[in-house]
Structures are given as structure tokens and as C-alpha cells.
Design a protein around this motif. Sequence first.
Motif, PDB file in Angstrom:
ATOM      1  N   GLN A 133       0.667  -1.387   0.192  1.00 28.55           N
ATOM      2  CA  GLN A 133       0.370   0.475   0.116  1.00 28.55           C
ATOM      3  C   GLN A 133       0.471   1.124  -0.103  1.00 28.55           C
ATOM      4  O   GLN A 133       0.353   2.155  -0.117  1.00 28.55           O
ATOM      5  CB  GLN A 133      -0.859  -0.340   1.575  1.00 28.55           C
ATOM      6  N   GLY A 134       1.909   1.349   0.331  1.00 31.18           N
ATOM      7  CA  GLY A 134       3.281   2.070  -0.152  1.00 31.18           C
ATOM      8  C   GLY A 134       3.784   2.445  -0.817  1.00 31.18           C
ATOM      9  O   GLY A 134       3.634   3.994  -1.732  1.00 31.18           O
ATOM     10  N   CYS A 135       4.274   1.812  -1.674  1.00 30.57           N
ATOM     11  CA  CYS A 135       4.545   1.829  -2.532  1.00 30.57           C
ATOM     12  C   CYS A 135       3.950   1.761  -4.191  1.00 30.57           C
ATOM     13  O   CYS A 135       4.397   1.064  -5.652  1.00 30.57           O
ATOM     14  CB  CYS A 135       6.444   1.347  -2.447  1.00 30.57           C
ATOM     15  N   GLY A 136       3.232   0.097  -3.831  1.00 31.77           N
ATOM     16  CA  GLY A 136       2.693  -0.150  -5.062  1.00 31.77           C
ATOM     17  C   GLY A 136       3.296  -1.701  -5.904  1.00 31.77           C
ATOM     18  O   GLY A 136       2.980  -1.880  -6.408  1.00 31.77           O
ATOM     19  N   ARG A 137       4.566  -1.534  -4.709  1.00 33.49           N
ATOM     20  CA  ARG A 137       5.645  -2.901  -5.314  1.00 33.49           C
ATOM     21  C   ARG A 137       3.895  -4.589  -5.211  1.00 33.49           C
ATOM     22  O   ARG A 137       3.644  -4.449  -4.525  1.00 33.49           O
ATOM     23  CB  ARG A 137       6.533  -3.429  -4.810  1.00 33.49           C
ATOM     24  N   GLU A 138       4.255  -5.403  -6.253  1.00 34.99           N
ATOM     25  CA  GLU A 138       3.388  -6.476  -6.265  1.00 34.99           C
ATOM     26  C   GLU A 138       4.186  -7.741  -5.495  1.00 34.99           C
ATOM     27  O   GLU A 138       5.386  -7.583  -6.566  1.00 34.99           O
ATOM     28  CB  GLU A 138       2.379  -7.120  -7.381  1.00 34.99           C
ATOM     29  N   VAL A 139       4.195  -8.758  -4.969  1.00 33.66           N
ATOM     30  CA  VAL A 139       5.344  -9.925  -4.558  1.00 33.66           C
ATOM     31  C   VAL A 139       3.674 -10.742  -4.564  1.00 33.66           C
ATOM     32  O   VAL A 139       2.801 -10.779  -3.967  1.00 33.66           O
ATOM     33  CB  VAL A 139       5.766  -9.214  -2.505  1.00 33.66           C
ATOM     34  N   MET A 140       4.607 -12.388  -4.781  1.00 33.61           N
ATOM     35  CA  MET A 140       4.041 -13.665  -4.832  1.00 33.61           C
ATOM     36  C   MET A 140       4.377 -14.291  -3.569  1.00 33.61           C
ATOM     37  O   MET A 140       5.512 -14.077  -3.323  1.00 33.61           O
ATOM     38  CB  MET A 140       4.398 -13.873  -6.015  1.00 33.61           C
ATOM     39  N   VAL A 141       3.847 -14.759  -3.100  1.00 33.90           N
ATOM     40  CA  VAL A 141       4.172 -15.152  -1.880  1.00 33.90           C
ATOM     41  C   VAL A 141       2.871 -16.699  -1.277  1.00 33.90           C
ATOM     42  O   VAL A 141       1.799 -16.413  -1.398  1.00 33.90           O
ATOM     43  CB  VAL A 141       4.074 -14.484  -0.487  1.00 33.90           C
ATOM     44  N   PRO A 142       4.026 -17.951  -1.867  1.00 33.40           N
ATOM     45  CA  PRO A 142       3.236 -19.156  -1.219  1.00 33.40           C
ATOM     46  C   PRO A 142       2.573 -18.653   0.260  1.00 33.40           C
ATOM     47  O   PRO A 142       2.461 -18.246   1.040  1.00 33.40           O
ATOM     48  CB  PRO A 142       4.524 -19.980  -0.731  1.00 33.40           C
ATOM     49  N   ARG A 143       0.440 -19.390   0.315  1.00 36.69           N
ATOM     50  CA  ARG A 143      -0.284 -19.758   0.959  1.00 36.69           C
ATOM     51  C   ARG A 143       0.376 -19.488   2.621  1.00 36.69           C
ATOM     52  O   ARG A 143       0.215 -18.420   3.006  1.00 36.69           O
ATOM     53  CB  ARG A 143      -0.818 -20.179   0.239  1.00 36.69           C
ATOM     54  N   HIS A 144       1.451 -20.838   2.446  1.00 37.59           N
ATOM     55  CA  HIS A 144       1.787 -21.323   4.224  1.00 37.59           C
ATOM     56  C   HIS A 144       2.547 -20.140   4.550  1.00 37.59           C
ATOM     57  O   HIS A 144       1.833 -19.190   5.807  1.00 37.59           O
ATOM     58  CB  HIS A 144       2.312 -22.456   4.202  1.00 37.59           C
ATOM     59  N   LYS A 145       3.998 -19.418   4.218  1.00 34.07           N
ATOM     60  CA  LYS A 145       4.712 -18.355   3.994  1.00 34.07           C
ATOM     61  C   LYS A 145       3.479 -17.106   4.606  1.00 34.07           C
ATOM     62  O   LYS A 145       3.692 -15.926   5.662  1.00 34.07           O
ATOM     63  CB  LYS A 145       5.576 -17.619   3.550  1.00 34.07           C
ATOM     64  N   ALA A 146       2.555 -16.374   3.753  1.00 32.86           N
ATOM     65  CA  ALA A 146       1.424 -15.342   3.804  1.00 32.86           C
ATOM     66  C   ALA A 146       0.535 -15.844   5.080  1.00 32.86           C
ATOM     67  O   ALA A 146       0.257 -14.754   6.159  1.00 32.86           O
ATOM     68  CB  ALA A 146       1.138 -15.222   2.559  1.00 32.86           C
ATOM     69  N   GLU A 147       0.031 -16.906   5.470  1.00 28.14           N
ATOM     70  CA  GLU A 147      -0.784 -16.811   6.166  1.00 28.14           C
ATOM     71  C   GLU A 147       0.015 -16.622   7.335  1.00 28.14           C
ATOM     72  O   GLU A 147      -0.555 -16.416   8.726  1.00 28.14           O
ATOM     73  CB  GLU A 147      -1.544 -18.374   6.200  1.00 28.14           C
ATOM     74  N   LYS A 148       1.318 -17.226   7.460  1.00 29.60           N
ATOM     75  CA  LYS A 148       1.951 -17.228   8.865  1.00 29.60           C
ATOM     76  C   LYS A 148       2.581 -15.857   9.677  1.00 29.60           C
ATOM     77  O   LYS A 148       2.471 -14.966  10.320  1.00 29.60           O
ATOM     78  CB  LYS A 148       3.421 -18.240   9.229  1.00 29.60           C
ATOM     79  N   SER A 149       2.450 -15.334   8.327  1.00 30.56           N
ATOM     80  CA  SER A 149       2.912 -13.412   8.515  1.00 30.56           C
ATOM     81  C   SER A 149       1.883 -12.435   8.721  1.00 30.56           C
ATOM     82  O   SER A 149       2.508 -10.952   9.027  1.00 30.56           O
ATOM     83  CB  SER A 149       3.985 -12.836   7.650  1.00 30.56           C
ATOM     84  N   ILE A 150       0.415 -12.987   8.435  1.00 30.39           N
ATOM     85  CA  ILE A 150      -0.434 -11.476   8.305  1.00 30.39           C
ATOM     86  C   ILE A 150      -0.666 -11.804  10.075  1.00 30.39           C
ATOM     87  O   ILE A 150      -1.156 -12.674  10.530  1.00 30.39           O
ATOM     88  CB  ILE A 150      -1.832 -12.459   7.755  1.00 30.39           C
ATOM     89  N   ARG A 151      -0.631 -10.415  10.364  1.00 27.66           N
ATOM     90  CA  ARG A 151      -1.083 -10.061  12.597  1.00 27.66           C
ATOM     91  C   ARG A 151      -2.643  -9.744  12.040  1.00 27.66           C
ATOM     92  O   ARG A 151      -3.135 -10.519  13.057  1.00 27.66           O
ATOM     93  CB  ARG A 151       0.062  -8.933  12.038  1.00 27.66           C
ATOM     94  N   ALA A 152      -2.962  -9.038  11.248  1.00 32.08           N
ATOM     95  CA  ALA A 152      -4.114  -8.587  11.054  1.00 32.08           C
ATOM     96  C   ALA A 152      -5.325  -8.487   9.918  1.00 32.08           C
ATOM     97  O   ALA A 152      -4.767  -7.796   9.014  1.00 32.08           O
ATOM     98  CB  ALA A 152      -4.358  -7.134  12.128  1.00 32.08           C
ATOM     99  N   LEU A 153      -6.295  -8.584   9.946  1.00 33.08           N
ATOM    100  CA  LEU A 153      -7.215  -8.034   8.601  1.00 33.08           C
ATOM    101  C   LEU A 153      -7.694  -6.789   9.026  1.00 33.08           C
ATOM    102  O   LEU A 153      -8.843  -6.875  10.036  1.00 33.08           O
ATOM    103  CB  LEU A 153      -8.255  -9.272   8.341  1.00 33.08           C
ATOM    104  N   LEU A 154      -7.545  -6.225   7.886  1.00 31.78           N
ATOM    105  CA  LEU A 154      -7.681  -4.402   8.399  1.00 31.78           C
ATOM    106  C   LEU A 154      -8.711  -3.849   8.264  1.00 31.78           C
ATOM    107  O   LEU A 154      -9.666  -3.323   8.147  1.00 31.78           O
ATOM    108  CB  LEU A 154      -6.748  -3.374   7.864  1.00 31.78           C
ATOM    109  N   LYS A 155      -9.883  -4.378   7.098  1.00 25.45           N
ATOM    110  CA  LYS A 155     -10.634  -4.034   5.761  1.00 25.45           C
ATOM    111  C   LYS A 155     -10.860  -4.715   5.246  1.00 25.45           C
ATOM    112  O   LYS A 155      -9.996  -5.672   4.205  1.00 25.45           O
ATOM    113  CB  LYS A 155     -10.092  -2.435   5.358  1.00 25.45           C
ATOM    114  N   ARG A 156     -11.803  -5.510   5.452  1.00 24.45           N
ATOM    115  CA  ARG A 156     -12.682  -6.751   5.168  1.00 24.45           C
ATOM    116  C   ARG A 156     -13.524  -5.996   3.280  1.00 24.45           C
ATOM    117  O   ARG A 156     -14.080  -5.364   3.516  1.00 24.45           O
ATOM    118  CB  ARG A 156     -13.661  -7.366   5.197  1.00 24.45           C
TER     119      ARG A 156
END
Length: 62
Positions: free
Chosen positions: A36-59
Motif C-alpha cells: 500500500q506504500g509503494c505499489g510493488r507486487e509480491v507473490m508469496v506461498p500461501r503457508h508463508k503468507a498466512e503465517k506472516s499476516i497479523r491482522a485483517l484491516l479492511k474486508r
Amino acid sequence: MDYRVGDIVKLKKPHPCGCDEFALLRVGMDFKLRCQGCGREVMVPRHKAEKSIRALLKREEE
């Protein structure tokens, strides 16, 4: 947790630009995230992404 395209999530570690909020562009075996800061797009495996998500800010509204 149920994640959908368009949701805004907060990650544990910030992106190198300093922003720790990302928009979900693709959800499946891989998550595609847009910083949301610079607009860069990143692909991350699901397991790694779910592990690193701290909070859901906006649904995404249905």
C-alpha cells in the motif's frame, strides 16, 4: 481464516519501503500482495503468507 481478493492485511514485518499494509490481489496456492506504500507486487506461498499476516484491516464488501 478466510481471505478474499481486495482485503487489506497487516503483516508482521514491513516491506523495505516501511509500509506493513498489503492488498490481496490473488488468493490460492500463492498470495499476490500489493504494498500500500509503494505499489510493488509480491507473490508469496500461501503457508508463508498466512503465517506472516497479523491482522485483517479492511474486508472487501460483498
